[in-house]
Scaffold this motif. Structure first.
Motif, PDB file in Angstrom:
ATOM      1  N   VAL A  33     -10.489   1.657 -23.245  1.00 22.48           N
ATOM      2  CA  VAL A  33     -11.703   2.080 -22.524  1.00 22.48           C
ATOM      3  C   VAL A  33     -11.346   3.160 -21.503  1.00 22.48           C
ATOM      4  O   VAL A  33     -12.029   4.182 -21.401  1.00 22.48           O
ATOM      5  N   LEU A  37     -12.781   7.001 -21.462  1.00 16.14           N
ATOM      6  CA  LEU A  37     -13.396   7.539 -20.245  1.00 16.14           C
ATOM      7  C   LEU A  37     -12.553   8.655 -19.642  1.00 16.14           C
ATOM      8  O   LEU A  37     -13.087   9.638 -19.130  1.00 16.14           O
ATOM      9  N   LEU A  41     -13.588  12.403 -18.706  1.00 14.65           N
ATOM     10  CA  LEU A  41     -13.360  12.884 -17.346  1.00 14.65           C
ATOM     11  C   LEU A  41     -12.478  14.128 -17.333  1.00 14.65           C
ATOM     12  O   LEU A  41     -12.792  15.125 -16.687  1.00 14.65           O
ATOM     13  N   LEU A  73      -7.614   8.156 -14.137  1.00 11.92           N
ATOM     14  CA  LEU A  73      -8.473   6.979 -14.154  1.00 11.92           C
ATOM     15  C   LEU A  73      -7.681   5.689 -13.970  1.00 11.92           C
ATOM     16  O   LEU A  73      -8.124   4.791 -13.246  1.00 11.92           O
TER      17      LEU A  73
END
Length: 87
Positions: A33, A37, A41, A73
Motif C-alpha cells: 500500500v 501511494l 506521491l 512515505l
C-alpha cells in the motif's frame, strides 16, 4: 498511466523501499500500500517541481521516482507511528 501500471510500479517500489528502509513493521500488505501511494506521491511531487511527467509507464525513471516517494512515505509513517528499526 493505467491503474494496473500504477499497481505494478507501486508493488516494485514498495518492495525496494522496504529493502532500503529495512521496514517490515507493517507487513507485506502495508508495504505494498505504501508503495502504491508512494508511486503516486513521487510522481506528483516531481512533476510539480520539474514540470515533467514521470508517470509515462513502467520504466526505470518511473520506478526510481516511485521508490523515492515510497521511501518518503515509509519515513513519515514511522514518524507518526513511532515504529523503530529492528535490531
Amino acid at each position: 498511466m493505467s491503474i494496473v501500471a500504477w499497481i505494478v510500479v507501486g508493488l516494485i517500489a514498495g518492495w525496494i523501499a522496504n529493502m532500503i528502509m529495512s521496514s517490515g513493521a507493517g507487513g507485506l500488505v502495508a508495504d505494498l500500500v505504501l508503495g502504491v501511494l508512494g508511486a503516486m506521491l513521487g510522481g506528483f511531487l516531481l512533476g510539480v517541481v520539474t514540470g515533467v511527467d514521470y508517470t509515462t509507464g513502467i520504466n526505470i525513471p518511473t520506478i526510481l521516482v516511485s521508490i523515492g516517494g515510497a521511501v518518503i512515505l515509509i519515513g513519515v509513517y514511522r514518524m507518526l507511528s513511532g515504529t523503530r528499526l529492528r535490531s
